[in-house]
Scaffold this motif. Structure first.
Motif, mmCIF file in Angstrom:
data_model
loop_
_atom_site.group_PDB
_atom_site.id
_atom_site.type_symbol
_atom_site.label_atom_id
_atom_site.label_comp_id
_atom_site.label_asym_id
_atom_site.label_seq_id
_atom_site.Cartn_x
_atom_site.Cartn_y
_atom_site.Cartn_z
ATOM 1 N N ARG A 1 -6.949 4.949 -16.602
ATOM 2 C CA ARG A 1 -6.946 3.683 -17.694
ATOM 3 C C ARG A 1 -7.316 4.188 -19.229
ATOM 4 N NH1 ARG A 1 -9.824 0.850 -13.469
ATOM 5 N NH2 ARG A 1 -11.613 1.275 -14.284
ATOM 6 N N ARG A 2 -8.243 5.007 -19.198
ATOM 7 C CA ARG A 2 -8.385 5.744 -20.539
ATOM 8 C C ARG A 2 -7.235 6.272 -21.385
ATOM 9 N NH1 ARG A 2 -13.849 6.383 -18.474
ATOM 10 N NH2 ARG A 2 -13.225 8.370 -17.473
ATOM 11 N N ALA A 3 -6.550 7.110 -20.211
ATOM 12 C CA ALA A 3 -5.328 7.909 -20.628
ATOM 13 C C ALA A 3 -4.344 6.851 -21.405
ATOM 14 C CB ALA A 3 -4.891 8.795 -19.487
ATOM 15 N N THR B 1 -3.567 -3.031 -12.738
ATOM 16 C CA THR B 1 -4.651 -2.316 -13.376
ATOM 17 C C THR B 1 -5.676 -1.788 -12.323
ATOM 18 O OG1 THR B 1 -5.909 -4.068 -14.161
ATOM 19 C CG2 THR B 1 -4.435 -2.686 -15.742
ATOM 20 N N HIS B 2 -5.874 -2.435 -11.217
ATOM 21 C CA HIS B 2 -6.978 -2.241 -10.256
ATOM 22 C C HIS B 2 -6.853 -1.081 -9.392
ATOM 23 C CE1 HIS B 2 -3.955 -4.773 -8.265
ATOM 24 N NE2 HIS B 2 -4.349 -4.244 -6.978
ATOM 25 N N GLN C 1 9.197 -0.415 -19.533
ATOM 26 C CA GLN C 1 10.330 -1.319 -20.027
ATOM 27 C C GLN C 1 10.293 -1.819 -21.193
ATOM 28 O OE1 GLN C 1 9.345 -4.618 -16.752
ATOM 29 N NE2 GLN C 1 11.303 -3.937 -15.839
ATOM 30 N N GLY C 2 10.658 -0.841 -22.193
ATOM 31 C CA GLY C 2 10.494 -1.296 -23.651
ATOM 32 C C GLY C 2 9.129 -1.597 -23.984
ATOM 33 N N ASN C 3 8.513 -2.701 -24.347
ATOM 34 C CA ASN C 3 7.102 -2.990 -24.448
ATOM 35 C C ASN C 3 6.321 -3.402 -23.586
ATOM 36 O OD1 ASN C 3 7.650 -2.443 -27.582
ATOM 37 N ND2 ASN C 3 8.490 -4.387 -27.748
ATOM 38 N N ARG C 4 7.140 -3.223 -22.498
ATOM 39 C CA ARG C 4 6.174 -3.649 -21.172
ATOM 40 C C ARG C 4 5.716 -2.402 -20.396
ATOM 41 N NH1 ARG C 4 8.971 -7.294 -16.877
ATOM 42 N NH2 ARG C 4 8.315 -8.939 -18.331
ATOM 43 N N TRP C 5 4.316 -2.412 -20.120
ATOM 44 C CA TRP C 5 3.875 -1.123 -19.831
ATOM 45 C C TRP C 5 3.607 -1.325 -18.369
ATOM 46 C CZ3 TRP C 5 2.211 3.456 -22.102
ATOM 47 C CH2 TRP C 5 2.352 3.352 -23.680
ATOM 48 N N LEU C 6 4.041 -0.520 -17.130
ATOM 49 C CA LEU C 6 3.902 -0.411 -15.798
ATOM 50 C C LEU C 6 2.258 -0.586 -15.524
ATOM 51 C CD1 LEU C 6 5.501 -0.787 -13.045
ATOM 52 C CD2 LEU C 6 5.268 1.558 -13.034
ATOM 53 N N PRO D 1 0.719 -1.089 0.063
ATOM 54 C CA PRO D 1 -0.278 0.222 0.136
ATOM 55 C C PRO D 1 0.791 1.286 -0.169
ATOM 56 C CG PRO D 1 -0.988 -1.785 1.647
ATOM 57 C CD PRO D 1 0.440 -2.185 1.061
ATOM 58 N N ASP D 2 2.105 1.161 0.624
ATOM 59 C CA ASP D 2 2.569 2.367 0.625
ATOM 60 C C ASP D 2 3.236 2.824 -0.852
ATOM 61 O OD1 ASP D 2 2.433 2.396 3.284
ATOM 62 O OD2 ASP D 2 4.569 1.383 3.808
ATOM 63 N N ASN D 3 3.252 1.934 -1.552
ATOM 64 C CA ASN D 3 3.788 2.210 -3.046
ATOM 65 C C ASN D 3 2.681 2.843 -4.046
ATOM 66 O OD1 ASN D 3 6.372 1.144 -2.085
ATOM 67 N ND2 ASN D 3 6.125 -0.716 -2.722
ATOM 68 N N HIS D 4 1.417 2.549 -3.685
ATOM 69 C CA HIS D 4 0.278 3.123 -4.532
ATOM 70 C C HIS D 4 0.403 4.350 -5.280
ATOM 71 C CE1 HIS D 4 -2.240 -0.571 -2.616
ATOM 72 N NE2 HIS D 4 -1.189 -0.886 -3.139
ATOM 73 N N ASP D 5 0.854 5.130 -4.292
ATOM 74 C CA ASP D 5 0.930 6.637 -4.950
ATOM 75 C C ASP D 5 2.002 6.879 -6.060
ATOM 76 O OD1 ASP D 5 -1.287 7.552 -3.637
ATOM 77 O OD2 ASP D 5 -0.102 8.535 -1.810
ATOM 78 N N ILE D 6 3.209 6.056 -5.709
ATOM 79 C CA ILE D 6 4.547 6.013 -6.515
ATOM 80 C C ILE D 6 3.875 5.378 -7.861
ATOM 81 C CG2 ILE D 6 6.683 5.191 -6.583
ATOM 82 C CD1 ILE D 6 6.801 5.365 -3.859
ATOM 83 N N TYR D 7 3.282 4.268 -7.747
ATOM 84 C CA TYR D 7 2.891 3.340 -8.832
ATOM 85 C C TYR D 7 1.923 4.429 -9.845
ATOM 86 C CZ TYR D 7 0.228 0.112 -11.733
ATOM 87 O OH TYR D 7 -0.219 -0.594 -12.852
ATOM 88 N N ARG D 8 0.920 4.966 -9.228
ATOM 89 C CA ARG D 8 0.159 5.748 -10.167
ATOM 90 C C ARG D 8 0.748 6.934 -10.754
ATOM 91 N NH1 ARG D 8 -2.969 5.307 -5.072
ATOM 92 N NH2 ARG D 8 -4.750 3.614 -5.751
ATOM 93 N N ALA D 9 1.964 7.617 -10.005
ATOM 94 C CA ALA D 9 2.542 8.620 -10.648
ATOM 95 C C ALA D 9 3.689 8.208 -11.829
ATOM 96 C CB ALA D 9 3.632 9.393 -9.599
#
Length: 231
Positions: A147-149, A139-140, A129-134, A108-116
Motif C-alpha cells: 500500500r505504501r509502494a 486494498t484488503h 486502466q488510464g486513471n483507474r488503479w487496480l 482466492p485463486d486470483n489473489h497472487d495474480i492481483y498482487r503481482a
C-alpha cells in the motif's frame, strides 16, 4: 485480434489443408458484427493450395439463447455462477468494468495474480486502466508495504506526467517516428526530462545528455528503410 492470429498460425502449420475457422460472434453484440455473414471464404488466408473458411454458427442468437444453452448443458462458468462476473476473458482485463475487476479479485485463486499486477503498477507508476488503479479494487489483499509502494507510485505518476507534458509537441510519437533530429535546445530538454524521470523511477537509463540524444536520433533515422536528411 484473436481468431486472426490463430487462423494465421494454423495456415502456417497446415499449408496444404483446408481450415474451418469457427467463431462465436453474434449480430446483437455490435454494429460491426451485425454486418458479418454466416459463413465466408477468408480471402486473406486462402491460397491456390488451401481454402480457409469462416463460420459464425450462432451469429443470429440473442443473448438469452446463449445463456439458456450454456445452462442446459451444465456449463455455466464459475465466474458467472459463483463470483458474479458479467464478462469472462482475462482474469484482470484492461477492458473490464470495476464490477468485474472486483469479482475477479474475490476469487482466492486470483489473489497472487492481483498482487503481482498491483506490483507492476507500483514499480511502473502507470495505472492499470488510464486513471483507474487496480490497487484500489481490493486494498484488503495488499499488505502495508505494498500500500505504501502504491502511494509512492501515485505521487511519482503525477510528477512523471508533469515532466512528460514538457516534451516538445513536434517530437511526440507519430507514425514513422522519428521524423527529425531534435535541435540542440530540444535535445537538452529531452535529456533533462530523461534524467529526472529516470531518477524518479529508479531507472538506469541511457542518452542523458543533449549530444547523446541527438546521436541516438541520428542512429534511429539511419536505420529506417527510407532515409530522412540528417542535419
Amino acid at each position: 485480434m484473436k481468431t486472426r492470429i490463430i487462423a494465421s498460425a494454423l495456415a502456417k502449420r497446415f499449408p496444404d489443408r483446408p481450415i474451418l475457422n469457427i467463431t462465436g460472434i453474434r449480430r446483437q453484440e455490435s454494429a460491426n458484427r451485425r454486418g458479418k455473414p454466416v459463413s465466408a471464404i477468408d480471402t486473406n488466408l486462402t491460397t491456390r493450395n488451401r481454402e480457409v473458411f469462416v463460420w459464425n454458427p450462432i451469429i443470429e442468437w440473442p443473448i438469452e439463447r446463449v445463456w439458456r444453452t450454456i445452462g442446459e448443458a451444465g456449463l455455466t462458468h464459475e465466474a458467472y455462477a459463483v463470483y458474479g462476473s458479467t464478462r469472462v476473458s482475462c482474469v484482470f482485463c484492461i477492458m473490464s468494468s470495476i464490477g468485474d475487476l472486483r469479482a475477479a479479485a474475490s476469487c482466492p485463486d486470483n489473489h497472487d495474480i492481483y498482487r503481482a499486477m498491483v506490483d507492476l503498477e507500483a514499480r511502473s507508476t502507470f495505472a492499470f486502466q488510464g486513471n483507474r488503479w487496480l490497487a484500489d479494487t481490493a486494498t484488503h489483499l495488499l499488505d502495508a508495504d505494498m500500500r505504501r509502494a502504491v502511494t509512492r507510485a501515485r505521487l511519482a505518476a503525477h510528477e512523471r506526467m508533469r515532466l512528460e507534458a514538457l516534451l516538445p509537441r513536434h517530437l511526440l510519437y507519430v507514425k514513422g517516428w522519428p521524423t527529425t533530429v531534435p535541435s540542440d535546445e530540444d535535445a537538452e530538454l529531452l535529456a533533462s526530462i530523461r534524467r529526472r524521470v529516470s531518477a524518479l523511477l529508479g531507472i538506469d537509463a541511457d542518452y542523458l545528455t543533449g549530444p547523446a540524444v541527438r546521436e541516438r536520433y541520428r542512429d534511429l533515422i539511419a536505420a529506417k528503410p527510407e532515409r530522412i536528411p540528417v542535419p
